[in-house]
Design an enzyme around this catalytic site. Structure first.
Site, PDB file in Angstrom:
ATOM      1  N   PHE A 111      -4.233 -57.164   3.304  1.00  0.00           N
ATOM      2  CA  PHE A 111      -4.417 -55.641   3.693  1.00  0.00           C
ATOM      3  C   PHE A 111      -4.777 -55.160   4.475  1.00  0.00           C
ATOM      4  O   PHE A 111      -5.554 -55.865   5.861  1.00  0.00           O
ATOM      5  CB  PHE A 111      -5.698 -55.028   2.143  1.00  0.00           C
ATOM      6  N   LYS A 208     -13.483 -53.531  -7.458  1.00  0.00           N
ATOM      7  CA  LYS A 208     -12.541 -54.095  -8.724  1.00  0.00           C
ATOM      8  C   LYS A 208     -12.699 -54.557  -9.251  1.00  0.00           C
ATOM      9  O   LYS A 208     -13.418 -53.865 -10.685  1.00  0.00           O
ATOM     10  CB  LYS A 208     -11.603 -54.737  -7.371  1.00  0.00           C
ATOM     11  N   ARG A 354       1.796 -48.941  -9.507  1.00  0.00           N
ATOM     12  CA  ARG A 354       1.131 -50.658  -9.266  1.00  0.00           C
ATOM     13  C   ARG A 354      -0.184 -50.711 -10.864  1.00  0.00           C
ATOM     14  O   ARG A 354      -0.794 -49.844 -10.900  1.00  0.00           O
ATOM     15  CB  ARG A 354      -0.215 -50.670  -8.670  1.00  0.00           C
TER      16      ARG A 354
END
Ligand code: PLP
Length: 395
Positions: A111, A208, A354
């Site tokens: 990332f 998340k 995604r």
């Protein structure tokens, strides 16, 4: 015990939420608990809340709620700041542990913020460190005695490809390198055994798969036998051994508490603490089985009905985290068309659609419905509409 517990989440009727890998949904118990802290603690006790309501201990207490999900022992995880800051803390400590080495090894899929933090730290240190990026499958071969730190994100945010944490940690340690595992897409997504693999540092975010809400604090684990020896670069007063002595000289707190920096975000921490209750009775192995079954069903369904999409995730379940990604040239517009029809995933440049697979609130009927809507979007070219092509700031 049943893994699916949709009733614990606030999910708009008819919406199929496949973006829990980016921002988990709101657990129903959170608003009231946060409202209580706002009115009943902050409002009623003011400054007294720090003592009376346990605010100061929240980072340790919430860390102990996260620890079992990543296979870390109690007392080895603390909370605060955002993941970017935790990358800096772990990496700066790791480099100090290997003063004679100059190489930081990571992979090309990591990332960006993890890589940016490394680049900034290298510049600030001014000691000639180098960040070397290799393809994900070339990491193991690139580990040698010149590597100071192996800094990897276990599950690739774009493709969902998953590193073998135990194997790479072993390889790193055999070469004398320190390992830093970013578990942003692992915690609450796949079984993790931080203690079993002996990684020196593990970090991750909680908004998340852990459903802590936008801006929820990050976590950091330091292997307990090292925690008393590392020297924090961000030497904050709340990581001091005795913050309220107001000693002008920094003296680190025992253990992982030295990775605390400043005042904890009490309201965010409360939301996260309450959100962690949805994990009661969830066995990560059972969750993983459900995640794999739902992922396989989604892949098979999409491949059977959407010839324009190409699987970007590893086909083999063992090499995949808890998301499925497809490549499509008009992926952004297609995702917008999908969202407009009640199926929420997201898009990552240049062409990745995604889909997060979160068995706590997704079941077979959701997956089947998502496949049908996606097939309709593709079949009727519903993405081919200027409305869906207009890029927003957050994709
Ligand atoms: C989501 C994510 C981040 C985000 O960092 P923040 O500081 O919380 O914004 C960082 N690293 C990885 C690997 C991520 O997946």
């Amino acid at each position: 015990m049943e893994i699916c517990r949709k009733h614990l989440f606030e999910l708009p009727d008819g919406l199929i939420y496949m973006d829990g890998n980016s921002l988990g949904p709101l657990p129903r118990a959170v608003p009231e608990a946060v409202a209580h802290v706002v009115r009943g603690e902050w409002g009623a006790h003011l400054i007294g809340g720090w003592n009376a309501d346990g605010w100061m201990d929240q980072p340790r207490h919430v860390g102990d709620l996260i620890a079992p999900l990543i296979g870390a022992p109690a007392g080895s995880v603390t909370m605060g700041d955002t993941l970017s800051i935790k990358v800096h803390q772990a990496l700066s400590a790791a480099l100090e542990m290997r003063p004679d080495r100059r190489l930081i090894l990571s992979d090309e899929g990591n990332f960006p913020t993890d890589l940016y933090m490394a680049q900034g730290l290298i510049r600030q240190l001014g000691k000639g460190h180098e960040l070397r990026l290799v393809p994900p499958d070339a990491v193991e071969a690139a580990i040698d005695e010149t590597v100071a730190a192996v800094m990897l994100t276990q599950v690739d945010y774009r493709t969902g490809r998953m590193h073998d944490m135990a194997r790479l940690t072993r390889a790193a340690q055999a070469a004398g390198a320190v390992t830093i595992w970013d578990l942003a897409h692992s915690a609450g997504a796949v079984p993790v055994d931080v203690a079993g693999c002996g990684a020196e540092f593990a970090i991750g975010c909680t908004y998340k798969y852990l459903n802590g809400g936008p801006g929820a604090p990050a976590f950091i684990h330091v292997r307990p036998d090292l925690a008393d020896t590392i020297r924090p670069a961000l030497a904050g007063w709340l990581g001091h051994a005795a913050p309220f002595d107001f000693d002008p000289a920094y003296r680190p707190a025992p253990g992982v508490a030295r990775m605390r920096v400043g005042t904890p975000p009490v309201l965010q921490m409360t939301a996260l603490q309450v959100a962690m209750a949805v994990w009661d009775g969830v066995e990560m192995g059972a969750l993983r089985d459900r995640s794999v079954a739902l992922s396989e069903r989604f892949i098979a369904g999409v491949e059977a009905t959407c010839p324009g999409l190409t699987l970007a995730s590893p086909r083999e379940a063992a090499q995949r985290g808890s998301q499925v990604s497809f490549r499509f040239e008009h992926g952004y517009a297609a995702m917008q068309a999908l969202i407009a029809r009640g199926v929420v995933g997201d898009f990552r440049a240049p062409d990745i659609m995604r889909f997060g697979i979160t068995p706590l609130y997704l079941d077979e009927s959701d997956v089947d419905r998502a496949i049908a809507v996606l097939a309709d979007v593709m079949e009727r070219r519903l993405w081919d509409d200027p409305v869906h092509r207009r890029r927003q700031a957050v994709t």
